[in-house]
Structures are given as C-alpha cells and as structure tokens.
Design a protein around this motif. Structure first.
Motif, PDB file in Angstrom:
ATOM      1  N   SER A   1      30.197 -20.107  16.960  1.00  0.00           N
ATOM      2  CA  SER A   1      31.181 -19.346  16.082  1.00  0.00           C
ATOM      3  C   SER A   1      31.760 -20.197  15.159  1.00  0.00           C
ATOM      4  O   SER A   1      32.496 -21.123  15.505  1.00  0.00           O
ATOM      5  CB  SER A   1      32.006 -18.268  16.730  1.00  0.00           C
ATOM      6  OG  SER A   1      32.609 -17.441  15.746  1.00  0.00           O
ATOM      7  N   PRO A   2      31.688 -20.050  13.934  1.00  0.00           N
ATOM      8  CA  PRO A   2      32.462 -20.982  12.888  1.00  0.00           C
ATOM      9  C   PRO A   2      33.829 -21.357  13.144  1.00  0.00           C
ATOM     10  O   PRO A   2      34.501 -20.322  13.173  1.00  0.00           O
ATOM     11  CB  PRO A   2      31.914 -20.564  11.441  1.00  0.00           C
ATOM     12  CG  PRO A   2      31.834 -19.055  11.812  1.00  0.00           C
ATOM     13  CD  PRO A   2      31.215 -18.787  13.105  1.00  0.00           C
ATOM     14  N   LEU A   3      34.226 -22.382  13.020  1.00  0.00           N
ATOM     15  CA  LEU A   3      35.707 -22.802  13.198  1.00  0.00           C
ATOM     16  C   LEU A   3      35.752 -24.191  12.689  1.00  0.00           C
ATOM     17  O   LEU A   3      34.933 -25.244  12.860  1.00  0.00           O
ATOM     18  CB  LEU A   3      35.995 -22.859  14.592  1.00  0.00           C
ATOM     19  CG  LEU A   3      37.625 -22.731  15.030  1.00  0.00           C
ATOM     20  CD1 LEU A   3      37.919 -21.266  14.385  1.00  0.00           C
ATOM     21  CD2 LEU A   3      37.749 -22.656  16.421  1.00  0.00           C
ATOM     22  N   LEU A   4      36.902 -24.367  11.722  1.00  0.00           N
ATOM     23  CA  LEU A   4      37.273 -25.760  11.224  1.00  0.00           C
ATOM     24  C   LEU A   4      38.503 -26.130  11.207  1.00  0.00           C
ATOM     25  O   LEU A   4      39.504 -25.271  11.534  1.00  0.00           O
ATOM     26  CB  LEU A   4      36.571 -25.825   9.533  1.00  0.00           C
ATOM     27  CG  LEU A   4      37.201 -24.857   8.825  1.00  0.00           C
ATOM     28  CD1 LEU A   4      38.624 -25.247   8.267  1.00  0.00           C
ATOM     29  CD2 LEU A   4      36.294 -24.451   7.653  1.00  0.00           C
ATOM     30  N   VAL A   5      38.883 -27.432  11.164  1.00  0.00           N
ATOM     31  CA  VAL A   5      40.114 -27.779  11.389  1.00  0.00           C
ATOM     32  C   VAL A   5      40.747 -28.265   9.877  1.00  0.00           C
ATOM     33  O   VAL A   5      39.869 -29.198   9.113  1.00  0.00           O
ATOM     34  CB  VAL A   5      40.493 -28.916  12.390  1.00  0.00           C
ATOM     35  CG1 VAL A   5      41.996 -29.435  12.067  1.00  0.00           C
ATOM     36  CG2 VAL A   5      40.374 -28.657  13.545  1.00  0.00           C
ATOM     37  N   GLY A   6      41.803 -27.612   9.163  1.00  0.00           N
ATOM     38  CA  GLY A   6      42.089 -28.176   7.834  1.00  0.00           C
ATOM     39  C   GLY A   6      43.355 -29.333   7.946  1.00  0.00           C
ATOM     40  O   GLY A   6      44.445 -29.012   8.781  1.00  0.00           O
ATOM     41  N   ILE A   7      43.160 -30.277   7.478  1.00  0.00           N
ATOM     42  CA  ILE A   7      43.985 -31.431   7.633  1.00  0.00           C
ATOM     43  C   ILE A   7      44.993 -31.584   6.473  1.00  0.00           C
ATOM     44  O   ILE A   7      44.585 -31.908   5.111  1.00  0.00           O
ATOM     45  CB  ILE A   7      43.252 -32.770   7.771  1.00  0.00           C
ATOM     46  CG1 ILE A   7      42.396 -32.449   9.247  1.00  0.00           C
ATOM     47  CG2 ILE A   7      44.165 -33.752   8.191  1.00  0.00           C
ATOM     48  CD1 ILE A   7      41.416 -33.798   9.140  1.00  0.00           C
ATOM     49  N   GLY A   8      46.176 -31.152   6.555  1.00  0.00           N
ATOM     50  CA  GLY A   8      47.198 -31.272   5.397  1.00  0.00           C
ATOM     51  C   GLY A   8      48.191 -32.579   5.635  1.00  0.00           C
ATOM     52  O   GLY A   8      48.118 -33.204   6.429  1.00  0.00           O
TER      53      GLY A   8
END
Length: 514
Positions: free
Chosen positions: A82-89
C-alpha cells in the motif's frame, strides 16, 4: 483478542491491528515505571518494537501511521503493498500516501518499499525493514510545483485538469520526437530496446481510465506496428491464470503507479520472468520502481478523482510507442512522419475542443434530468465511448454504459426510447457510414442523440438532436479530441446536478486495495 479483555468498537480490521499492537505494548510497563520511581522511558518496550512484533503475526495489505500517547515524539509508518512515503522537511517530516499531500511543505520524499518501517522523531528519521535492519535511502526530488495542486481560479480541480490537457500532451511528448522525421525517442525504453524489437506479443494491463487508454493503444500498435496486443483488466488478470510465452512483454499503465490490481498483475508477470514495462505519472512510485523499463507521463499532479489529463497523456505516449515499434516492424517512413506531425498538432486541436465548453454546457442543461445514457463508438472510439460513459457515471451517479456501436443490435437497442439518450462518437473516419447507420436506427426508435462529429459535417445535424464538433484529424487521434469533449459534458452535467465532481462518493484517487 476479546478473550484477553480487548473491547472492540467497530468491525474493521484496522482496529484489530491497533489492539494487537497494544497487546505487545502493555500499559503495565508504564505503571511499573511510575511505581518504582527510577524506571525511565528506556525500560518501556519501544513503540517501534511493539509494532514490529505485532506485524509478524499478520498478513495482508496495509499502509500504517501509528502514534502513542506514551511516546508522543514518535511517528511510525509501515508499508506492505500500500503506497506510503516520507516527506523530508526542515525541522519536520511527514507521512503520506500520495506526493501531492506533502508538496506544500517539501519536495524531498522517500518512497517506502514493502516491509519497511519508518521512525520519525524531532531529531530526524530512520527506515528499517521488518527485522530491524537499517535501510539507507536517498530522497527523491518532486518535479511538481505547489501551484499545480491549487485550483488557479477554476471552480474545480477537474475543470482545471481538463483545460491542462494541451499542456499535458506537450509535456508527455517533449524530447521524445526525434529530429529525424518520423522517429520517436523514448529514453526510458532504450535499455530494453533489443528485446522490444524481438517481442511477439504485448500484454497491456490497467484499471479504469488507464485500461481504456490501453484499449486505444491496442488499436494504434496493431495497426501501425503490426504487433499482436492484448489488453486486460488488471483486476482480472491474475485470476484467469494468464499464459505467457517466449517473446511476451507486459506493459502496466497507471497514473499513480500504486494501483493495487495493476501492481499485482505486474508481479505475476515478473514471477514468470516476463519483461515488464510501465506508463506511469508519479516518479518513484512502486510500479515505476518495479518495472524493467518505462515511460513517465510528466503531466504533474492530478488531484480530481476522475482522471482526465492522464488519459490524453497515456494515449499520446501510446502513439509514440506505436511509431517506435512500427519503424522496426515495417512502418513506412512517410506514414510515421505523418503520424508524428499530427501528434504535434494535438495540443492546438485539443485547445480548440476546450473552447466549446460553454456550448457543451448548454447541451448538458438540455439533458440534466435524464437518468440513463448509452455511449457508442467504433474502432478507435469504442474505448473512447467507454471512457465517456465512465466519466459521466463516476461524477454524476447517473447510469451510463459505453459499448461498440456495432453491438447495439445484439441486445442493447431494446432499451432505447425517448427517455434513454445516446451519445454517439461519429467522426469522419473509416467507420463513419456504419456509425450513421447506428444513429438512424436509434432515431427510428425515438431515442435522443448527442453526436460527437467532425467540423464541417453538416449531414449529421439532420439526424442528431445535438452535435459537438471536434477538429478534423487522423483517425487514430480522434479519441484525443472526442474524450475531452465528453469530459466537459460529464463535468457540466454533474455540476448542474449539484455533485462534488472533485471528490465523488465511494471513490478514491488511487485504488490501493483489491
């Protein structure tokens, strides 16, 4: 779990998983620490370990975001199919299932793999596998701009994305038309070009609009590359026990690159050692990563649930694939040159169609009370008819079906009466006379007809109740003009009926479960 004292408030599998994590993360650890006075947080079983232990007991598809009041400075993300991503700020990190959600905050993302766990804290993030082995991953930079996920003055994202189609075709074909006349350059396919030259059959899989784009591609590739093509619904592909042979190539089409059924079909082919390709919009998505080669659409984010610009982009790419394969399989240079030249005209011609939006709205006003529609077309416009019907029913909740015009007499014409309108795609092409015959049969039975016809065709006005004109083009490109007109009809029809066209009920943008 109930025998152990867990009380359930719902019937969902998600709640079951929350209780299972709780079972491995007992509250007594916290009580013991408070009573003893000396125990620190380090004496607790960490949340990530509790999640890891729980997931060893389950199977299935999930994309999880997990927090605990006991450790509020942690956010756990886990992915399996199932799609999942980490956004890096900067000083902050995010979890999302789609890149457009984090775009206002960061353009750096890491797409998680199946079986991976991400641990986010104020100090940073780490990614592990299910066995607690650290994974080293480099962030990818999103190509999209924040402005692309804003409405830009349009009342709805869907209308904005309909009007972005000329730009979408430009972006999908930019740099892919060779300086040598009649040649297509698809760099993403070059690593496997030798195998493509020797393939014997192309199998295209997709769902919904992507599937229908593949159906248009089927006609293109078979006509101009003389290569056998099969187009399958990805949701059925695995279950019919597909037979692969030497020389087969599978092409997965998915805007999101995360469609669960399409991904499952792709993995079925990979298990059989079949060469796999992809046509995908989202860079770094699962299908993009798992295919052997492919082509990115480069049309930016598509926010509205109903796909519009993704369809025209995919069809444009299929046209390029047809030329690329055709030149290696006997396609005459003169013909290839004419196809490429017409593809270059498509952004302008689609723009001409979009100028008729208000006229199409007037037609929608005339038909807004009807509850049933049938869409018909032949050859290239058979899948275009199905796509037009799909757009109407998914955003207006009105019954509509698309079918081959030639099949009307085999049953469906029995439904035709004054309360059952027909939308007929009938451009001036090789099957024009056949389409006219079908329209006449419908009119003889009292059925109202909206025709999508070629500019200058005055004869069709004598038999159709309303006509939407599209510019004249080569037969293979007529869906690129007919479908935007049908998108506008569906859009105006649904708005007139008070529907939320961007977020239709019961639907999701990316279908990530079976």
């Amino acid at each position: 779990m109930q025998r152990k004292g867990h009380v359930f408030a719902s019937e969902t599998d998600t709640e079951t998983l929350a209780h299972l994590i709780e079972e491995h993360y007992p509250a007594r650890n916290a009580k013991q620490g408070a009573a003893g006075g000396r125990a620190s947080r380090s004496s607790f079983l960490p949340l990530e370990d509790a999640v890891r232990r729980a997931l060893r007991e389950v199977r299935g598809t999930y994309g999880l975001a997990i927090i605990s009041a006991r450790e509020p400075d942690k956010l756990i993300a886990v992915r399996n199919f199932s799609p999942l991503l980490v956004g890096i700020g900067k000083g902050e990190h995010f979890i999302a299932s789609d890149a457009s959600a984090v775009l206002p905050y960061t353009r750096k993302v890491i797409y998680m793999e199946d079986g991976e766990m991400a641990l986010l804290t104020p100090k940073g993030f780490k990614i592990f596998d299910i066995d607690n082995r650290l994974r080293s991953r480099k962030p990818q930079k999103l190509e999209w701009d924040v402005e692309k996920i804003q409405k830009g003055g349009y009342p709805h994202f869907m209308l904005k994305e309909i009007f972005e189609q000329p730009e979408a075709i430009i972006n999908s074909t930019r740099g892919r038309i060779a300086k040598t006349p009649g040649q297509a350059v698809l760099g993403g396919l070059m690593p496997v070009i030798g195998e493509l030259q020797n393939m014997r059959r192309l199998i295209v899989v997709g769902c919904g609009t992507a599937y229908l784009a593949g159906r248009v591609g089927e006609y293109m590739i078979e006509e101009f590359a003389r290569l056998p093509v099969e187009v399958d619904l990805a949701s059925e592909f695995r279950y019919r026990k597909p037979v692969f042979e030497k020389g087969d190539v599978l092409l997965a089409v998915s805007q999101s690159g995360e469609t669960a059924d399409t991904l499952a079909a792709l993995r079925e082919a990979k298990e059989q050692k079949v060469l796999t390709l992809g046509i995908v919009n989202v860079v770094g998505s699962t299908i993009a990563r798992e295919t052997d080669a492919g082509v990115y659409q480069h049309v930016g984010p598509e926010i509205a649930v109903a796909s519009t610009k993704a369809f025209t982009s995919q069809v444009s790419i299929f046209a390029l694939v047809s030329v690329l394969l055709g030149r290696n399989r006997g396609l005459a240079p003169k013909t290839a040159k004419a196809l490429i030249a017409e593809l270059r005209r498509m952004p302008k011609l689609v723009g001409e169609v979009l100028k008729a939006s208000e006229r199409i709205k007037e037609i929608a006003v005339e038909y807004q009370k009807f509850r049933n529609f049938i869409y018909i077309g032949r050859k290239y416009n058979f899948p275009a008819a199905m796509e037009g019907a799909l757009k109407l029913k998914e955003i207006s909740y009105v019954h509509a079906e698309g079918m081959s015009a030639g099949e009307m007499k085999h049953g469906s014409i029995a439904m035709i009466d004054a309360d059952f309108p027909t939308v007929a795609i009938a451009p001036l092409d090789s099957v024009y006379d056949k389409n006219i015959s079908n329209i006449e049969e419908i009119k003889a039975r009292g059925g109202p007809v909206i025709a999508v016809a070629t500019e200058g065709d005055r004869a069709i006005k004598k038999i159709a109740d309303h006509v939407i004109y599209i510019p004249k083009t080569l037969e293979m490109f007529t869906p690129l003009l007919a479908v935007p007109a049908l998108q506008l009809f569906a859009y105006h029809f649904a708005v007139l009926r008070g529907c939320d066209v961007d977020k239709p009920r019961n639907l999701a943008k990316s279908v990530t479960v079976e």
